[in-house]
Design a protein around this motif. Structure first.
Motif, PDB file in Angstrom:
ATOM      1  N   CYS A 334      -1.000  24.642  -8.147  1.00 45.73           N
ATOM      2  CA  CYS A 334      -1.027  24.686  -6.738  1.00 45.73           C
ATOM      3  C   CYS A 334      -2.681  25.103  -6.334  1.00 45.73           C
ATOM      4  CB  CYS A 334      -0.048  25.553  -6.794  1.00 45.73           C
ATOM      5  SG  CYS A 334      -0.493  26.680  -4.815  1.00 45.73           S
ATOM      6  N   CYS A 335      -2.968  24.049  -5.958  1.00 46.90           N
ATOM      7  CA  CYS A 335      -4.425  24.035  -5.769  1.00 46.90           C
ATOM      8  C   CYS A 335      -4.664  23.023  -4.641  1.00 46.90           C
ATOM      9  CB  CYS A 335      -5.773  23.693  -6.685  1.00 46.90           C
ATOM     10  SG  CYS A 335      -4.934  21.677  -7.936  1.00 46.90           S
ATOM     11  N   SER A 336      -6.285  22.782  -4.112  1.00 51.42           N
ATOM     12  CA  SER A 336      -6.428  21.908  -3.235  1.00 51.42           C
ATOM     13  C   SER A 336      -6.375  20.614  -3.907  1.00 51.42           C
ATOM     14  CB  SER A 336      -7.936  22.766  -2.658  1.00 51.42           C
ATOM     15  OG  SER A 336      -8.442  21.789  -1.844  1.00 51.42           O
ATOM     16  N   LYS A 337      -6.347  19.572  -3.612  1.00 48.29           N
ATOM     17  CA  LYS A 337      -6.594  18.924  -4.626  1.00 48.29           C
ATOM     18  C   LYS A 337      -7.465  17.706  -4.336  1.00 48.29           C
ATOM     19  CE  LYS A 337      -4.840  13.923  -4.470  1.00 48.29           C
ATOM     20  NZ  LYS A 337      -4.145  12.478  -3.871  1.00 48.29           N
ATOM     21  N   GLU A 338      -8.547  17.805  -2.955  1.00 53.59           N
ATOM     22  CA  GLU A 338      -9.704  17.927  -3.125  1.00 53.59           C
ATOM     23  C   GLU A 338     -11.083  17.976  -4.054  1.00 53.59           C
ATOM     24  OE1 GLU A 338     -11.387  17.590   1.100  1.00 53.59           O
ATOM     25  OE2 GLU A 338     -13.050  18.032   0.286  1.00 53.59           O
ATOM     26  N   LYS A 339     -10.748  19.304  -4.093  1.00 53.10           N
ATOM     27  CA  LYS A 339     -11.286  20.064  -5.196  1.00 53.10           C
ATOM     28  C   LYS A 339     -11.536  20.373  -6.723  1.00 53.10           C
ATOM     29  CE  LYS A 339     -12.781  23.953  -1.182  1.00 53.10           C
ATOM     30  NZ  LYS A 339     -11.941  24.681  -0.289  1.00 53.10           N
ATOM     31  N   ILE A 340     -10.595  20.577  -7.122  1.00 54.43           N
ATOM     32  CA  ILE A 340      -9.611  20.449  -8.642  1.00 54.43           C
ATOM     33  C   ILE A 340      -9.984  19.003  -8.248  1.00 54.43           C
ATOM     34  CG2 ILE A 340      -8.089  20.494 -10.225  1.00 54.43           C
ATOM     35  CD1 ILE A 340      -9.065  22.912  -8.959  1.00 54.43           C
ATOM     36  N   SER A 341     -10.048  17.634  -7.589  1.00 51.37           N
ATOM     37  CA  SER A 341     -10.766  16.190  -8.355  1.00 51.37           C
ATOM     38  C   SER A 341     -12.003  16.407  -8.646  1.00 51.37           C
ATOM     39  CB  SER A 341     -10.648  15.526  -6.927  1.00 51.37           C
ATOM     40  OG  SER A 341      -9.075  14.652  -6.807  1.00 51.37           O
ATOM     41  N   SER A 342     -12.268  17.206  -7.066  1.00 54.13           N
ATOM     42  CA  SER A 342     -14.155  17.019  -7.752  1.00 54.13           C
ATOM     43  C   SER A 342     -14.412  18.131  -9.054  1.00 54.13           C
ATOM     44  CB  SER A 342     -14.456  17.921  -6.700  1.00 54.13           C
ATOM     45  OG  SER A 342     -16.024  18.802  -6.663  1.00 54.13           O
ATOM     46  N   VAL A 343     -13.784  18.881  -9.434  1.00 56.11           N
ATOM     47  CA  VAL A 343     -14.249  19.603 -10.397  1.00 56.11           C
ATOM     48  C   VAL A 343     -13.835  18.581 -12.177  1.00 56.11           C
ATOM     49  CG1 VAL A 343     -13.204  21.603 -12.465  1.00 56.11           C
ATOM     50  CG2 VAL A 343     -12.969  21.914  -9.891  1.00 56.11           C
ATOM     51  N   PHE A 344     -13.079  18.109 -11.655  1.00 56.29           N
ATOM     52  CA  PHE A 344     -12.388  16.679 -13.149  1.00 56.29           C
ATOM     53  C   PHE A 344     -13.727  15.983 -12.927  1.00 56.29           C
ATOM     54  CE2 PHE A 344      -8.666  18.591 -13.763  1.00 56.29           C
ATOM     55  CZ  PHE A 344      -8.384  19.052 -14.684  1.00 56.29           C
ATOM     56  N   LYS A 345     -13.962  15.052 -12.063  1.00 56.51           N
ATOM     57  CA  LYS A 345     -15.405  13.877 -11.838  1.00 56.51           C
ATOM     58  C   LYS A 345     -16.737  14.684 -12.098  1.00 56.51           C
ATOM     59  CE  LYS A 345     -14.300  12.614  -7.213  1.00 56.51           C
ATOM     60  NZ  LYS A 345     -14.070  11.739  -5.729  1.00 56.51           N
ATOM     61  N   PRO A 447      -5.525  27.302 -12.237  1.00 58.16           N
ATOM     62  CA  PRO A 447      -4.730  28.566 -11.212  1.00 58.16           C
ATOM     63  C   PRO A 447      -3.274  27.404 -10.803  1.00 58.16           C
ATOM     64  CG  PRO A 447      -5.483  27.663  -9.385  1.00 58.16           C
ATOM     65  CD  PRO A 447      -5.885  26.734 -10.346  1.00 58.16           C
ATOM     66  N   LEU A 448      -1.873  28.431 -11.851  1.00 59.67           N
ATOM     67  CA  LEU A 448      -0.821  27.199 -12.088  1.00 59.67           C
ATOM     68  C   LEU A 448      -0.474  27.646 -10.605  1.00 59.67           C
ATOM     69  CD1 LEU A 448       1.160  27.570 -15.439  1.00 59.67           C
ATOM     70  CD2 LEU A 448       0.506  25.781 -13.972  1.00 59.67           C
ATOM     71  N   GLY A 449      -0.583  29.498 -10.081  1.00 61.61           N
ATOM     72  CA  GLY A 449       0.116  29.911  -8.694  1.00 61.61           C
ATOM     73  C   GLY A 449      -0.529  29.652  -7.341  1.00 61.61           C
ATOM     74  N   LYS A 450      -0.375  29.553  -6.542  1.00 58.63           N
ATOM     75  CA  LYS A 450      -0.803  29.943  -5.293  1.00 58.63           C
ATOM     76  C   LYS A 450      -2.209  30.710  -5.455  1.00 58.63           C
ATOM     77  CE  LYS A 450       1.938  29.595  -0.860  1.00 58.63           C
ATOM     78  NZ  LYS A 450       1.213  30.351   0.190  1.00 58.63           N
ATOM     79  N   LYS A 451      -3.161  30.024  -4.455  1.00 60.86           N
ATOM     80  CA  LYS A 451      -5.265  30.911  -4.566  1.00 60.86           C
ATOM     81  C   LYS A 451      -4.574  32.446  -4.077  1.00 60.86           C
ATOM     82  CE  LYS A 451      -7.091  30.001  -1.152  1.00 60.86           C
ATOM     83  NZ  LYS A 451      -8.233  31.588  -0.959  1.00 60.86           N
ATOM     84  N   ASP A 452      -5.524  33.307  -4.862  1.00 61.89           N
ATOM     85  CA  ASP A 452      -5.623  34.497  -4.600  1.00 61.89           C
ATOM     86  C   ASP A 452      -6.311  35.234  -2.826  1.00 61.89           C
ATOM     87  OD1 ASP A 452      -4.826  35.466  -7.045  1.00 61.89           O
ATOM     88  OD2 ASP A 452      -6.329  35.533  -7.364  1.00 61.89           O
ATOM     89  N   ALA A 453      -5.379  35.687  -1.949  1.00 58.25           N
ATOM     90  CA  ALA A 453      -5.645  35.209  -1.125  1.00 58.25           C
ATOM     91  C   ALA A 453      -6.993  36.054  -0.542  1.00 58.25           C
ATOM     92  CB  ALA A 453      -4.657  35.797   0.376  1.00 58.25           C
TER      93      ALA A 453
END
Ligand code: ADP
Length: 453
Positions: A334-345, A447-453
């Motif tokens: 559970c995350c922002s796809k754009e942000k985690i893509s940027s991590v892997f990229k 994170p597997l679950g929801k991002k902490d607010a």
């Protein structure tokens, strides 16, 4: 409230005790005080004082007892516990008097004051033979003529008196070694509690200060992020103007320019290109801490995400004949796809870029890590690149930190700083280990679950 109680001689009320009864009583008192002292582990000074004073007075056979504490600042004398005093007297004393140690009516010939000033046990077997006085503040309760013996033990911490335990006897009392030793033990129980209390208060203070500092830091960071975000946008405009004028000059005068003038224009074009990349990186960095509206908590299949990342890097992967091997089936997170893509990229591109092998190889694995939060996973991206020296393991995550010259490897040094910032947003971490000449392993949690607010 008035405490004018009739001054009855306590001994007159008691039926005479036999020696055996007295010994039994004393043994019981020793058992009580031993029980209290060995079970008392609190930082609550009032609780400790109340629990300790009664068995202490029962042990010595005192008719009255008080625990006084010096409250800073001003060293005010505070009544912490009483024995033999009427209910409510302590609160009344503390509300009404709380005399200061420096006030004129505090005399050294008062046993409690003397024991605190001298930091020694004061024992007065026969008050008629000593020039002693009594706290005028207790005169409502204890008539000075009624008291025949007194003992006062100072409470000392770091060579400073912080209070005293005092016993008053209406009959002359012989103090033996055993009693004096118990008095010291009791005093230690109280000073231990005071020290624990001070430590706890200091820890709470530090915790509060840390929370405040964190709040300030959070605000400063937010302001800084906004500043970076706004300025990275504003910088694009003048850059576009420079680029347009370079292009106009080249179009209009290109053929009429001398070679050195051509060279100047080329350098301006290169510098603007570099600046554009820097501004882009700054924008990415600022975005790393911003919400991607409504897309912060997407269900993202990491296997699909990695396929997309490889697709986006196709040209680069093929130009370097690189191979990416994914060893495990990765979970949906559970995350922002754009942000985690940027991590892997960033990490994958670095593994190929900082690599002198004819066949760069990257291995992506899920790691088992002891103590890992069950709501997180740990991923490892391993390359067979040039490696990183141990002393730079932390430095590479700093903004604009590069270990190589631009001519050797292109880049701005913002990639890993952006990666780290994105991960921190999810309370996740990144770290690495490496062997120079053999390759590096970048580990990061997700994170597997929801991002902490
Ligand atoms: P950039 O790639 O723009 O130089 P990064 O922030 O991504 O910036 O990386 C910072 C520095 O860390 C790089 O300049 C490089 O020296 C080093 N580095 C990063 N990844 C690797 C890697 N996989 N192998 C070796 N060195 C690396």
């Amino acid at each position: 409230m008035s405490f004018k109680t009739p001054m009855l001689h306590k001994e007159q009320e008691k039926p005479s005790e036999t020696a055996i009864e007295r010994t039994l009583k004393k043994l019981k008192a020793i058992e009580n005080i031993y029980y209290v002292c060995s079970n008392l582990f609190t930082s609550d000074i009032a609780t400790a004082s109340h629990k300790v004073l009664k068995p202490f007075c029962e042990l010595t056979g005192a008719d009255y007892g008080v625990i006084l504490l010096l409250k800073n600042p001003g060293k005010h004398i505070h009544l912490e516990a009483t024995y033999g005093f009427p209910d409510g007297y302590m609160e009344s004393f503390n509300n009404k008097y709380m005399p200061s140690m420096s006030s004129e009516d505090i005399h050294e010939n008062w046993p409690s004051v003397r024991s605190m000033l001298k930091r020694k046990i004061v024992v007065i077997k026969d008050t008629s033979r000593n020039n002693i006085g009594f706290s005028k503040y207790f005169s409502e309760i204890i008539h000075p003529d009624e008291i025949k013996s007194v003992a006062s033990v100072p409470l000392v911490i770091n060579n400073k008196a912080v209070g005293a335990i005092t016993n008053y006897f209406v009959k002359p009392h012989e103090f033996n070694e055993e009693e004096l030793s118990f008095m010291k033990t009791t005093a230690n129980v109280i000073t231990g509690t005071i020290e624990r209390n001070h430590l706890l208060e200091a820890a709470k203070r530090s915790e509060r200060e840390l929370a405040q500092a964190n709040e300030v830091l959070k605000q400063v960071n937010q302001e800084l992020d906004s500043f970076v975000y706004i300025s990275s946008h504003d910088l694009r405009e003048p850059l576009r103007t420079i680029e347009s004028f370079v292009s106009i000059i080249q179009d209009k005068l290109g053929n009429n320019l001398f070679p050195h003038q051509q060279d100047y224009l080329l350098r301006i074009a290169k510098a603007t290109q570099k600046m554009r990349k820097l501004i882009e990186d700054l924008t990415h960095l600022a975005r790393a801490t911003r919400d991607t509206k409504g897309k912060e908590n997407e269900q993202v299949d990491l296997n699909a995400l990695l396929t997309e990342v490889q697709f986006e890097l196709t040209a680069f992967i093929e130009s370097r004949k690189a191979e990416i091997i994914i060893h495990d089936t990765l979970p949906v997170i559970c995350c922002s796809k754009e942000k985690i893509s940027s991590v892997f990229k960033n990490i994958i591109a670095n593994g190929i870029k900082f690599n002198k092998s004819d066949k760069p190889q990257l291995h992506i694995k899920l790691m088992q890590k002891t103590g890992l939060d069950p709501n997180k996973i740990c991923v490892c991206v391993e390359d067979n690149g040039i490696g990183i020296e141990k002393e730079y393991y932390d430095k590479v995550f700093g903004l604009f930190q590069r270990l190589h010259a631009q001519e050797e490897y292109e880049g701005t040094g913002a990639g890993l700083a952006i990666v780290k910032k994105i991960l921190e947003r999810y309370s996740c971490e990144i770290w690495l280990d490496s062997e120079v000449g053999k390759g590096s392993r970048f580990y990061f949690t997700l994170p597997l679950g929801k991002k902490d607010a």
